[in-house]
Design a protein around this motif. Structure first.
Motif: not given
Length: 181
Positions: A29-30, A51-55, A73-77
């Motif tokens: 989250i951070k 952020i809501q849309l991401v999760f 991390v790269n995939w999530l970003l």
């Protein structure tokens, strides 16, 4: 669940394991918050919404992370970045649509002023060499890209860019001279 790797957590999220999503949320989250906050130029409301849309996307789309393709991390970003871009594009379209609905009737004096400016531009363009006039017509009026024009004219792209630079410089010069008179 802290000992589970990110790939395993994503597998569990795809199986609708809420604890796995919570774990990913707590871990990242951070990072996601900081990334989105920068993307939104510090706008807190937009940041929270994205952020809501991401999760939500992680939970609802059956996203598949492949550790062989790169780090989690790269995939999530990357997902976060794509959602940010989509969100801002949608917001821009909404704003433009809203402005179009509320435009006032154009001032007739302003329309005359625009016609005069158009005439000035046309006269300045006619003072340019033929190749520069043709380039301006192809680029601005017919919608060709610079690389398409280079192919049409059978000239290097650098030559076309240089010609455009010179054409715009010439237009500016001729328009400034018109203002002095």
């Amino acid at each position: 669940m802290k000992e589970n790797y990110d790939a395993e957590l994503m597998r569990l999220v795809n199986e609708k394991n809420g604890h796995a999503l919570e774990e990913l949320y707590d871990r990242y989250i951070k990072l996601v918050y900081g990334f989105v906050m920068k993307f939104c130029n510090g706008n807190e409301d937009k940041t929270k919404e994205i952020i809501q849309l991401v999760f939500l996307r992680l939970w609802t789309t059956n996203s598949h992370y492949d550790s062989a393709q790169g780090s989690f991390v790269n995939w999530l970003l990357t997902i976060t970045r794509n959602i940010c871009i989509d969100y801002l594009r949608k917001e821009k379209r909404h704003t433009q649509h809203h402005q179009e609905e509320h435009e006032e009737i154009a001032d007739p004096a302003n329309a005359v002023e625009q016609r005069v400016n158009t005439n000035d531009i046309a006269m300045a363009k006619n003072k340019l060499p033929t190749a520069q006039r043709k380039l301006i017509d192809l680029l601005y009026w017919k919608g060709y890209s610079l690389s398409e024009i280079a192919k049409l004219e059978q000239e290097p792209l650098g030559t076309i860019k240089s010609r455009l630079h010179q054409a715009l410089k010439g237009l500016r010069k001729h328009l400034e001279l018109e203002d002095i008179k």
